[in-house]
Design a protein around this motif. Sequence first.
Motif, PDB file in Angstrom:
ATOM      1  N   ALA A 268       0.606  13.565   4.633  1.00 23.83           N
ATOM      2  CA  ALA A 268      -0.600  13.179   3.491  1.00 23.83           C
ATOM      3  C   ALA A 268      -1.403  14.497   3.298  1.00 23.83           C
ATOM      4  CB  ALA A 268      -1.483  12.308   4.036  1.00 23.83           C
ATOM      5  N   ASN A 269      -1.824  15.239   4.172  1.00 19.41           N
ATOM      6  CA  ASN A 269      -2.373  16.491   4.012  1.00 19.41           C
ATOM      7  C   ASN A 269      -1.753  17.707   3.261  1.00 19.41           C
ATOM      8  OD1 ASN A 269      -4.563  15.584   5.287  1.00 19.41           O
ATOM      9  ND2 ASN A 269      -4.073  16.301   7.167  1.00 19.41           N
ATOM     10  N   VAL A 270      -0.361  17.672   3.638  1.00 21.47           N
ATOM     11  CA  VAL A 270       0.488  18.734   2.859  1.00 21.47           C
ATOM     12  C   VAL A 270       0.578  18.302   1.313  1.00 21.47           C
ATOM     13  CG1 VAL A 270       2.692  19.582   2.426  1.00 21.47           C
ATOM     14  CG2 VAL A 270       1.869  19.371   4.919  1.00 21.47           C
ATOM     15  N   TYR A 271       0.700  16.993   1.192  1.00 22.02           N
ATOM     16  CA  TYR A 271       0.822  16.483  -0.319  1.00 22.02           C
ATOM     17  C   TYR A 271      -0.572  16.920  -1.052  1.00 22.02           C
ATOM     18  CZ  TYR A 271       0.815  13.322  -4.459  1.00 22.02           C
ATOM     19  OH  TYR A 271       0.531  12.941  -5.467  1.00 22.02           O
ATOM     20  N   TYR A 272      -1.676  16.447  -0.477  1.00 19.21           N
ATOM     21  CA  TYR A 272      -2.823  16.415  -0.955  1.00 19.21           C
ATOM     22  C   TYR A 272      -3.291  17.951  -1.322  1.00 19.21           C
ATOM     23  CZ  TYR A 272      -7.703  15.778  -2.241  1.00 19.21           C
ATOM     24  OH  TYR A 272      -9.050  15.803  -2.848  1.00 19.21           O
ATOM     25  N   LYS A 838       0.890   0.629  -4.559  1.00 22.71           N
ATOM     26  CA  LYS A 838       1.135   2.019  -4.712  1.00 22.71           C
ATOM     27  C   LYS A 838       1.509   2.734  -3.252  1.00 22.71           C
ATOM     28  CE  LYS A 838      -2.256   2.348  -8.499  1.00 22.71           C
ATOM     29  NZ  LYS A 838      -3.504   2.986  -8.908  1.00 22.71           N
ATOM     30  N   ASP A 839       2.336   3.755  -3.602  1.00 25.69           N
ATOM     31  CA  ASP A 839       2.428   4.513  -2.176  1.00 25.69           C
ATOM     32  C   ASP A 839       1.333   5.050  -1.565  1.00 25.69           C
ATOM     33  OD1 ASP A 839       5.097   6.240  -0.886  1.00 25.69           O
ATOM     34  OD2 ASP A 839       3.450   7.452  -1.025  1.00 25.69           O
ATOM     35  N   ALA A 840       1.099   4.968  -0.329  1.00 25.60           N
ATOM     36  CA  ALA A 840      -0.042   5.297   0.376  1.00 25.60           C
ATOM     37  C   ALA A 840      -0.345   6.939   0.165  1.00 25.60           C
ATOM     38  CB  ALA A 840       0.088   5.256   1.819  1.00 25.60           C
ATOM     39  N   ILE A 841       0.736   7.725  -0.160  1.00 22.79           N
ATOM     40  CA  ILE A 841       0.443   9.228  -0.205  1.00 22.79           C
ATOM     41  C   ILE A 841       0.068   9.651  -1.725  1.00 22.79           C
ATOM     42  CG2 ILE A 841       1.311  11.477   0.175  1.00 22.79           C
ATOM     43  CD1 ILE A 841       2.397  10.421   2.847  1.00 22.79           C
ATOM     44  N   THR A 842       1.108   9.280  -2.562  1.00 23.24           N
ATOM     45  CA  THR A 842       1.387   9.796  -4.037  1.00 23.24           C
ATOM     46  C   THR A 842       0.410   8.840  -4.817  1.00 23.24           C
ATOM     47  OG1 THR A 842       3.335   8.578  -4.546  1.00 23.24           O
ATOM     48  CG2 THR A 842       3.590  10.473  -3.316  1.00 23.24           C
TER      49      THR A 842
END
Length: 885
Positions: A268-272, A838-842
């Motif tokens: 999640a952090n990498v994505y955000y 919705k996907d929790a990360i994207t």
Amino acid sequence: MMKIKSIPLAVMMLCASQVAFAQSGDAAAPQSIDPSASTAPQEDVQKVVIVSTGSRGSQRTMIDTPVPVDILGARELTKTGQVSLDKSMQFRVPSFNTVQTPVNDATSLLDPYEIRNMGPSRVLVLINGKRKNASSLIYTQTSPGRGESGADISAIPADAIKRIEVLRDGASAQYGSDAIAGVVNIILKDNAEGGSVTARTGITHKHDGKMGGLSLNQGVALGDQGFVNFTVDVSTVGLSNRPGTVIANGEAADFSDYLSPENAPNAANVYYDFYKNKVLPFLTAHPDAGNINGSPKTNAYKGLVNSRYDIGEGISIYGNAAYVRKDVDSYANYRTPYWRPTDYGLLHKAGEPYIGYVPTFIGTLDDYNATGGVKMDLNGWNTDVSLTYGGNQQKYHVGNSVNRGMAADFASGASKVQSPTEFYAGGVKFQHFVLNGDISKQVAPDVSVYAGTEMRHEKYEVLAGEEASYIKGGADSFAGNAPENSFPSSRSNYGVYGGATWDITKQWLIDGTGRYEKYTDFGSAFVWKGSTRYKVSDVVTLRASASTGFRAPSLAQTFTQKAQYSFVPGSGIQVSGLVNNVSSQAAALQVPKLKAEKSDNITLGLGLKPDSDTSVTVDYYHIKVKDRIILGKEITPICGKNDGSDAYKKCYAASSLDQVMVPAGLVSVSFFVNALDSITEGIDYVVSRKNIPALGGKMTLNLSGNYSLKNERDGAVNNPSPIASAKQSVLDATQEALMFTSRPKFKTIIGADLDYQNMNFSLNNTVFGPTRFRNAGMDTNLEVKFKTRAVTDFAMNYNLTKNTTLSFNINNILNVTPVWEFNALNSAGQAIIDDKKKDAITGLTPIQNQRNLITFNGRYSMMTYDGSQFSQLGRTFAASLNYRF
């Protein structure tokens, strides 16, 4: 000039190469079918031709022929306001379709086209009855026409064309290979005096795609024994851009690598972080991510000459030659700074922020053909001997790009050779020589016979690019041709045909033809055709034909081998290998040598002529193709990454796929193969009513269309055994959809044409039926459906003076653009559409993920990556001024 004799009905009904599509104006040949231009007695012409569709009474469909033929006059083509011949035909011939894909490298030089959903390679193109050379380009990207090539009909300048005759029937028995779906014969102007100059201009409603052109056509008499008619045409079409708005969270999902094993604990952090610091800042400044897709900039220079000279004693010589140079500037996908973190300082100025780069693709095309021949009367036999030479060469240049492998080595000090930013990537070249000999004679009052031979020699060559274009990954966006994949190939063939036409009664005509063809590279073929026409009355005509046909594998299909960049949904751009059919890799995969496609064609038709102003034709067709050649989907290794384990070693030892691909460094491999059989069925119809009193003038109403009843694979896919053992297939849902459902299910053209004083108005509505795609990477439970849409075109022609005409076109008046939607194939597909979680990360729903996959995160939102039924450019304006002298 020599007087042309009246041609008996039996001869005019022949469908052999020297008759049904006879060269216009040649003294020894039967006359072509256009009463307004023919020198044959008008009463003879009226027996065999009636007006069926088209503007201002121009000839279209011939009711009395045993096979369906459309006649397109030059004015009818130019009135479409389209910039090229293939696009003009799309809006005039219901079963003719073409597609413009948004970004497909060399495909931008020549758009795929087809008749009756059969692909470009199954349409034979003739010029004055002689075979035109094929294009050297073979479509290898994911687009309609994949794995095939066709002749460049856009190379012929429109002002050089007298008319076009479109045979909608299998004709391999008359013409040889490639004529499975039909024949397009381009008849050149042959006037011995007079000419015209035409200035053209145009623009789209978005104020791009600016078009300009100037052409000159002139006829010159050679005494009273012949003529020279020449045409020069220069044109330019500017870039049209229709980018979509790129979806930021889709970009972050694709490029952040947040799901890799090393990042999974902190996904999640990498994505955000990637989304906030890399993607969002760039897309805020560049919502379309810098992408350029639509219609490329094109400059074209065309010249053509047509001539004939009557020597006397029943002998005439003739010739024609054409040349076109086309320069096309298009673009690859924009390399965003989060996709390509650096250009190694090669493309942006020092001190300025790096914002990525967009590689350019510049293609140059040279297409040329020439025919010379002699016609004579030898003891009552009409004889025609000709030699044709033609070729097509394309060269590719990549600009504003880097070889990232070279640049990285230079930056690290591993190499002293820096990457260039401009690359010559090589090209392709095709040439052929064709020697024809044709004879015909009326041997009895009701019987005519004909025969002929053809010898053809073909050459195909892949041209190597400069070293920097292909080493270490090659030029970013389009890898050049490596020397080991660049070599010439050639073959020869000869064919003989013969047949006869018999008017059994005044009402009943039969025609039969047989042909034997021998090739040096794959063997021989014998095909035949029989056709008949029966006039029940002056009102009703029945016609039918049955034939076998063949299409030889092209040299490009046999010998093309290359590394190729392709867009892989969800994975960006990847490199795959295309191995040729005679390579050691293909042999290791047990890919059989290519053989000819074989076809069976049946056509049944009805013609109605209730009165002199009304005509109706309806034709049913059934085409079965055996051993159809395809460029298969990419096959991938099955053992995964080499981790040195016993399990990997065991898998590798048993997998011929991995043993071929892994040492070559290929993530995937594709090849040409005779993979399947297919069945295509449909109905063509043409209805016309002319001379209708209206608004103080006379109106013509036309209705024409094509409806596809069936277009599908017949039986199982013929997979090489190693592919089948690996539980893979050369044909997946995407390739199958490109072949069978990516063209309109139906197309209908509804037109009205009004002559009023010195003006002509025409209004045409072209209804494009639905198409279906199964895009690569998309969930197998879904498909993309392009909705039925109608495009309305208006044209006005105003005779300013006796010799001057001003024309104005508004194409796509209502600014209709392609519209698509997801269609569920089953309950699982419907669940994806309905799922709003919705996907929790994207933050993306399942269907949003699917949309991002097939549009490259919104870059191709209007057409998706694979194209649509018609152009995405919307409303366009065109005007021309023609002066005749």
